[in-house]
Design a protein around this motif. Sequence first.
Motif, PDB file in Angstrom:
ATOM      1  N   GLN A  42      -7.413   7.081  -2.929  1.00 11.66           N
ATOM      2  CA  GLN A  42      -6.890   6.864  -4.276  1.00 11.66           C
ATOM      3  C   GLN A  42      -5.577   6.291  -3.585  1.00 11.66           C
ATOM      4  O   GLN A  42      -4.439   7.322  -3.088  1.00 11.66           O
ATOM      5  N   ASN A  43      -4.614   5.009  -3.876  1.00 15.27           N
ATOM      6  CA  ASN A  43      -3.502   5.201  -3.200  1.00 15.27           C
ATOM      7  C   ASN A  43      -2.467   6.133  -4.595  1.00 15.27           C
ATOM      8  O   ASN A  43      -1.943   5.665  -5.827  1.00 15.27           O
ATOM      9  N   PRO A  44      -1.774   7.138  -3.535  1.00 18.48           N
ATOM     10  CA  PRO A  44      -0.728   7.895  -4.565  1.00 18.48           C
ATOM     11  C   PRO A  44       0.411   6.964  -5.248  1.00 18.48           C
ATOM     12  O   PRO A  44       1.434   7.363  -5.842  1.00 18.48           O
ATOM     13  N   TYR A  45       0.922   5.791  -3.550  1.00 14.76           N
ATOM     14  CA  TYR A  45       1.611   5.374  -4.790  1.00 14.76           C
ATOM     15  C   TYR A  45       1.068   3.742  -6.207  1.00 14.76           C
ATOM     16  O   TYR A  45       2.194   3.035  -6.075  1.00 14.76           O
ATOM     17  N   SER A 102       1.274  -1.229   0.034  1.00 17.65           N
ATOM     18  CA  SER A 102       0.111   0.007   0.010  1.00 17.65           C
ATOM     19  C   SER A 102       0.682   1.553   0.199  1.00 17.65           C
ATOM     20  O   SER A 102       2.095   0.960   0.332  1.00 17.65           O
ATOM     21  N   SER A 103      -0.152   2.435   0.386  1.00 19.96           N
ATOM     22  CA  SER A 103       1.153   3.781   0.192  1.00 19.96           C
ATOM     23  C   SER A 103       2.183   3.695   1.807  1.00 19.96           C
ATOM     24  O   SER A 103       3.663   4.306   1.427  1.00 19.96           O
ATOM     25  N   HIS A 104       1.979   2.859   2.684  1.00 13.17           N
ATOM     26  CA  HIS A 104       2.841   2.792   3.174  1.00 13.17           C
ATOM     27  C   HIS A 104       4.284   2.541   2.980  1.00 13.17           C
ATOM     28  O   HIS A 104       5.562   2.576   3.488  1.00 13.17           O
ATOM     29  N   GLN A 105       3.812   1.300   2.049  1.00 10.02           N
ATOM     30  CA  GLN A 105       5.759   1.023   1.244  1.00 10.02           C
ATOM     31  C   GLN A 105       6.389   2.359   0.539  1.00 10.02           C
ATOM     32  O   GLN A 105       7.324   1.697   0.054  1.00 10.02           O
TER      33      GLN A 105
END
Length: 279
Positions: free
Chosen positions: A110-113, A80-83
Amino acid sequence: MGDVQRSISSRSVLSRLRLIGLLSGLLLVVAAVPPASEAAPARGNAYMGIGVVTHERTSGMPDAEPPDARAVWTEGVDVSSHQRDVAWSTLWSSGIRWAYTKATEGTSYQNPYFAQQYGGSYGVGMVRGAYHFATPDSGSGTVQADYFVDHGGGWTGDGPTLPGVLDIEWNPYGASCYGKSPSGMVSWIRDFVNRYKTRTGRAAVIYTSTSWWTSCTGGYGGFGATNPLWVARYASSVGPLPAGWLEYTMWQHTSSGVTVGDHDRFNGSPDTLQEFARG
Protein backbone atom coordinates in the motif's frame (compact mmCIF):
# COMPACT_ATOMS: atom_id res chain seq x y z
CA MET A 1 69.85 -29.85 -18.26
CA GLY A 2 68.09 -28.74 -21.46
CA ASP A 3 65.18 -31.12 -20.74
CA VAL A 4 64.83 -29.67 -17.20
CA GLN A 5 64.80 -26.13 -18.52
CA ARG A 6 62.22 -27.03 -21.17
CA SER A 7 60.06 -28.66 -18.47
CA ILE A 8 60.29 -25.59 -16.24
CA SER A 9 59.51 -23.36 -19.22
CA SER A 10 56.47 -25.46 -20.14
CA ARG A 11 55.12 -25.32 -16.60
CA SER A 12 55.64 -21.55 -16.62
CA VAL A 13 53.67 -21.19 -19.86
CA LEU A 14 50.87 -23.37 -18.51
CA SER A 15 50.72 -21.32 -15.33
CA ARG A 16 50.45 -18.13 -17.35
CA LEU A 17 47.70 -19.62 -19.50
CA ARG A 18 45.74 -20.70 -16.42
CA LEU A 19 46.12 -17.20 -14.95
CA ILE A 20 44.93 -15.61 -18.19
CA GLY A 21 41.95 -17.99 -18.25
CA LEU A 22 41.09 -17.17 -14.64
CA LEU A 23 41.26 -13.42 -15.26
CA SER A 24 39.14 -13.77 -18.41
CA GLY A 25 36.51 -15.67 -16.44
CA LEU A 26 36.45 -12.98 -13.76
CA LEU A 27 36.00 -10.29 -16.41
CA LEU A 28 33.06 -12.18 -17.91
CA VAL A 29 31.41 -12.45 -14.49
CA VAL A 30 31.89 -8.73 -13.82
CA ALA A 31 30.51 -7.88 -17.26
CA ALA A 32 27.41 -9.97 -16.57
CA VAL A 33 26.52 -7.99 -13.45
CA PRO A 34 24.28 -5.04 -14.42
CA PRO A 35 25.14 -1.55 -13.18
CA ALA A 36 23.31 -0.36 -10.09
CA SER A 37 21.11 1.86 -12.25
CA GLU A 38 19.79 -1.23 -14.08
CA ALA A 39 19.08 -3.26 -10.97
CA ALA A 40 15.46 -4.25 -10.43
CA PRO A 41 13.63 -2.08 -7.89
CA ALA A 42 12.44 -3.50 -4.60
CA ARG A 43 8.92 -4.90 -4.69
CA GLY A 44 6.43 -2.11 -4.15
CA ASN A 45 8.58 0.58 -5.74
CA ALA A 46 7.07 0.28 -9.21
CA TYR A 47 5.08 3.18 -10.61
CA MET A 48 2.95 3.91 -13.64
CA GLY A 49 5.22 4.03 -16.67
CA ILE A 50 8.31 2.42 -15.13
CA GLY A 51 8.31 -0.21 -17.86
CA VAL A 52 7.66 2.30 -20.63
CA VAL A 53 10.68 4.35 -19.55
CA THR A 54 12.87 1.24 -19.48
CA HIS A 55 11.70 -0.54 -22.62
CA GLU A 56 10.28 2.04 -24.98
CA ARG A 57 11.53 5.54 -24.36
CA THR A 58 13.66 6.90 -27.21
CA SER A 59 14.81 10.26 -25.89
CA GLY A 60 15.78 12.67 -28.63
CA MET A 61 14.30 10.59 -31.44
CA PRO A 62 11.98 12.50 -33.77
CA ASP A 63 8.38 11.39 -33.96
CA ALA A 64 7.46 9.55 -37.13
CA GLU A 65 3.97 11.03 -37.03
CA PRO A 66 2.75 14.64 -36.92
CA PRO A 67 1.55 16.01 -33.57
CA ASP A 68 -2.04 15.18 -32.66
CA ALA A 69 -4.18 18.11 -33.77
CA ARG A 70 -6.92 17.51 -31.20
CA ALA A 71 -8.27 20.82 -29.89
CA VAL A 72 -9.59 19.68 -26.49
CA TRP A 73 -7.55 18.00 -23.79
CA THR A 74 -7.74 18.22 -20.01
CA GLU A 75 -4.35 17.92 -18.30
CA GLY A 76 -3.72 15.52 -15.43
CA VAL A 77 -0.93 13.78 -13.51
CA ASP A 78 -0.27 10.41 -11.92
CA VAL A 79 1.73 9.97 -8.73
CA SER A 80 3.09 7.29 -6.41
CA SER A 81 5.25 7.14 -3.29
CA HIS A 82 8.18 8.41 -5.40
CA GLN A 83 6.63 11.89 -5.31
CA ARG A 84 6.03 11.79 -1.53
CA ASP A 85 3.96 14.83 -0.46
CA VAL A 86 2.77 16.50 -3.66
CA ALA A 87 2.39 20.27 -4.16
CA TRP A 88 -1.21 20.06 -5.32
CA SER A 89 -1.86 23.81 -5.20
CA THR A 90 1.06 24.37 -7.56
CA LEU A 91 -0.28 21.77 -9.98
CA TRP A 92 -3.77 23.26 -9.84
CA SER A 93 -2.38 26.72 -10.59
CA SER A 94 -0.57 25.30 -13.63
CA GLY A 95 -3.80 23.95 -15.10
CA ILE A 96 -3.85 20.35 -13.85
CA ARG A 97 -7.45 19.28 -13.27
CA TRP A 98 -7.28 15.55 -12.51
CA ALA A 99 -4.95 13.08 -10.83
CA TYR A 100 -4.44 9.39 -10.23
CA THR A 101 -2.61 8.05 -7.18
CA LYS A 102 -1.06 4.62 -6.83
CA ALA A 103 -2.97 2.82 -4.09
CA THR A 104 -1.68 -0.74 -4.20
CA GLU A 105 0.65 -3.23 -5.85
CA GLY A 106 0.29 -6.98 -5.98
CA THR A 107 -1.34 -8.38 -2.85
CA SER A 108 0.63 -6.73 -0.05
CA TYR A 109 1.83 -3.21 -0.90
CA GLN A 110 0.00 0.00 0.00
CA ASN A 111 1.30 3.45 -0.92
CA PRO A 112 2.27 5.16 2.39
CA TYR A 113 1.58 8.59 0.82
CA PHE A 114 -1.84 7.65 -0.49
CA ALA A 115 -3.83 9.78 1.96
CA GLN A 116 -1.91 12.98 1.20
CA GLN A 117 -1.93 12.39 -2.52
CA TYR A 118 -5.50 11.17 -2.97
CA GLY A 119 -6.99 13.56 -0.44
CA GLY A 120 -4.74 16.47 -1.39
CA SER A 121 -5.74 16.42 -5.05
CA TYR A 122 -9.40 16.39 -4.03
CA GLY A 123 -8.76 19.22 -1.59
CA VAL A 124 -7.69 21.64 -4.32
CA GLY A 125 -10.65 20.77 -6.54
CA MET A 126 -9.31 18.04 -8.78
CA VAL A 127 -11.17 14.99 -9.96
CA ARG A 128 -9.11 12.07 -8.71
CA GLY A 129 -8.82 8.31 -8.76
CA ALA A 130 -6.59 5.41 -7.73
CA TYR A 131 -4.55 2.83 -9.63
CA HIS A 132 -3.23 -0.64 -8.94
CA PHE A 133 0.18 -1.76 -10.22
CA ALA A 134 -0.41 -5.31 -11.38
CA THR A 135 2.06 -8.11 -10.69
CA PRO A 136 0.40 -11.15 -12.31
CA ASP A 137 3.12 -13.46 -10.99
CA SER A 138 2.22 -12.79 -7.34
CA GLY A 139 -1.50 -13.49 -7.17
CA SER A 140 -4.60 -13.94 -9.29
CA GLY A 141 -6.44 -11.11 -10.99
CA THR A 142 -9.43 -11.64 -8.70
CA VAL A 143 -7.33 -11.49 -5.53
CA GLN A 144 -5.51 -8.35 -6.66
CA ALA A 145 -8.77 -6.61 -7.64
CA ASP A 146 -10.14 -7.31 -4.17
CA TYR A 147 -6.97 -6.01 -2.55
CA PHE A 148 -7.16 -2.84 -4.64
CA VAL A 149 -10.82 -2.14 -3.84
CA ASP A 150 -10.27 -2.84 -0.14
CA HIS A 151 -7.35 -0.38 0.05
CA GLY A 152 -8.40 2.78 -1.73
CA GLY A 153 -9.38 1.65 -5.22
CA GLY A 154 -13.16 1.76 -4.92
CA TRP A 155 -15.50 3.96 -6.91
CA THR A 156 -18.69 5.90 -6.28
CA GLY A 157 -20.62 8.15 -8.63
CA ASP A 158 -20.19 11.21 -6.42
CA GLY A 159 -18.58 13.35 -9.13
CA PRO A 160 -14.95 13.80 -8.02
CA THR A 161 -14.05 10.08 -8.06
CA LEU A 162 -12.61 8.51 -11.21
CA PRO A 163 -12.88 4.75 -11.87
CA GLY A 164 -10.02 2.57 -10.72
CA VAL A 165 -7.14 1.78 -13.07
CA LEU A 166 -5.35 -1.50 -13.75
CA ASP A 167 -1.73 -0.59 -14.53
CA ILE A 168 -0.49 -3.53 -16.60
CA GLU A 169 2.90 -3.02 -18.26
CA TRP A 170 6.48 -4.29 -18.60
CA ASN A 171 7.55 -6.17 -15.48
CA PRO A 172 10.22 -4.14 -13.62
CA TYR A 173 11.17 -7.15 -11.49
CA GLY A 174 11.83 -9.87 -14.04
CA ALA A 175 10.35 -11.49 -17.15
CA SER A 176 8.55 -8.87 -19.26
CA CYS A 177 5.25 -10.75 -19.32
CA TYR A 178 5.49 -12.06 -15.75
CA GLY A 179 6.06 -15.59 -17.01
CA LYS A 180 2.60 -15.81 -18.58
CA SER A 181 1.59 -16.87 -22.06
CA PRO A 182 -0.58 -14.44 -24.07
CA SER A 183 -3.72 -16.46 -23.27
CA GLY A 184 -2.72 -16.67 -19.62
CA MET A 185 -2.22 -12.92 -19.46
CA VAL A 186 -5.58 -12.24 -21.10
CA SER A 187 -7.26 -14.52 -18.55
CA TRP A 188 -5.52 -12.73 -15.69
CA ILE A 189 -6.63 -9.30 -16.93
CA ARG A 190 -10.17 -10.56 -17.49
CA ASP A 191 -10.34 -11.88 -13.93
CA PHE A 192 -9.20 -8.51 -12.57
CA VAL A 193 -11.58 -6.31 -14.55
CA ASN A 194 -14.53 -8.63 -14.02
CA ARG A 195 -13.96 -8.68 -10.28
CA TYR A 196 -13.54 -4.89 -10.17
CA LYS A 197 -16.82 -4.44 -12.05
CA THR A 198 -18.58 -6.80 -9.66
CA ARG A 199 -17.25 -5.00 -6.60
CA THR A 200 -17.79 -1.40 -7.75
CA GLY A 201 -20.33 -1.46 -10.56
CA ARG A 202 -17.85 0.36 -12.79
CA ALA A 203 -15.52 -0.85 -15.53
CA ALA A 204 -11.86 -0.44 -14.66
CA VAL A 205 -9.62 1.63 -16.90
CA ILE A 206 -6.73 -0.33 -18.42
CA TYR A 207 -3.37 1.47 -18.52
CA THR A 208 -0.82 -0.06 -20.89
CA SER A 209 1.40 0.57 -23.89
CA THR A 210 0.75 -0.71 -27.39
CA SER A 211 4.11 -2.47 -27.50
CA TRP A 212 3.58 -4.36 -24.24
CA TRP A 213 0.02 -5.25 -25.17
CA THR A 214 1.11 -6.70 -28.48
CA SER A 215 3.96 -8.67 -26.89
CA CYS A 216 2.22 -9.99 -23.79
CA THR A 217 -1.42 -10.48 -24.82
CA GLY A 218 -0.68 -11.40 -28.44
CA GLY A 219 -2.62 -8.36 -29.59
CA TYR A 220 -5.88 -9.42 -27.92
CA GLY A 221 -8.78 -7.15 -28.89
CA GLY A 222 -11.53 -8.15 -26.50
CA PHE A 223 -11.37 -5.37 -23.89
CA GLY A 224 -11.87 -2.39 -26.17
CA ALA A 225 -15.67 -2.53 -26.00
CA THR A 226 -15.84 -2.69 -22.20
CA ASN A 227 -12.84 -0.98 -20.60
CA PRO A 228 -11.59 2.58 -21.17
CA LEU A 229 -7.98 2.84 -22.36
CA TRP A 230 -5.17 4.84 -20.81
CA VAL A 231 -2.30 4.55 -23.27
CA ALA A 232 1.35 5.31 -22.53
CA ARG A 233 3.51 6.87 -25.22
CA TYR A 234 6.12 9.60 -24.65
CA ALA A 235 5.92 11.42 -27.94
CA SER A 236 4.12 14.27 -29.68
CA SER A 237 1.38 11.94 -30.94
CA VAL A 238 -0.39 9.04 -29.32
CA GLY A 239 0.52 6.62 -32.10
CA PRO A 240 -1.19 3.28 -32.84
CA LEU A 241 -3.50 2.05 -30.09
CA PRO A 242 -3.51 -1.46 -28.63
CA ALA A 243 -5.71 -3.98 -30.42
CA GLY A 244 -9.42 -3.62 -29.71
CA TRP A 245 -9.52 0.10 -28.93
CA LEU A 246 -10.63 2.67 -31.48
CA GLU A 247 -9.92 5.63 -29.20
CA TYR A 248 -8.17 6.41 -25.93
CA THR A 249 -9.65 7.99 -22.82
CA MET A 250 -6.33 9.11 -21.35
CA TRP A 251 -2.80 9.42 -22.67
CA GLN A 252 0.38 9.49 -20.56
CA HIS A 253 2.49 11.63 -22.86
CA THR A 254 5.60 12.40 -20.78
CA SER A 255 7.55 11.27 -17.73
CA SER A 256 9.37 14.59 -17.35
CA GLY A 257 6.63 17.11 -16.71
CA VAL A 258 6.61 20.07 -14.34
CA THR A 259 6.29 19.56 -10.53
CA VAL A 260 5.75 15.79 -10.96
CA GLY A 261 7.17 13.79 -13.83
CA ASP A 262 4.20 11.91 -15.26
CA HIS A 263 1.75 14.16 -17.09
CA ASP A 264 -1.35 12.97 -18.87
CA ARG A 265 -4.14 14.17 -21.14
CA PHE A 266 -7.81 13.32 -20.81
CA ASN A 267 -9.41 13.05 -24.23
CA GLY A 268 -12.03 15.77 -23.76
CA SER A 269 -13.06 18.91 -21.93
CA PRO A 270 -13.31 19.38 -18.14
CA ASP A 271 -17.09 18.89 -18.45
CA THR A 272 -16.55 15.61 -20.29
CA LEU A 273 -14.11 14.58 -17.56
CA GLN A 274 -16.79 15.19 -14.93
CA GLU A 275 -19.25 13.08 -16.91
CA PHE A 276 -16.68 10.30 -17.16
CA ALA A 277 -16.10 10.42 -13.40
CA ARG A 278 -19.81 10.09 -12.68
CA GLY A 279 -20.08 7.13 -15.03
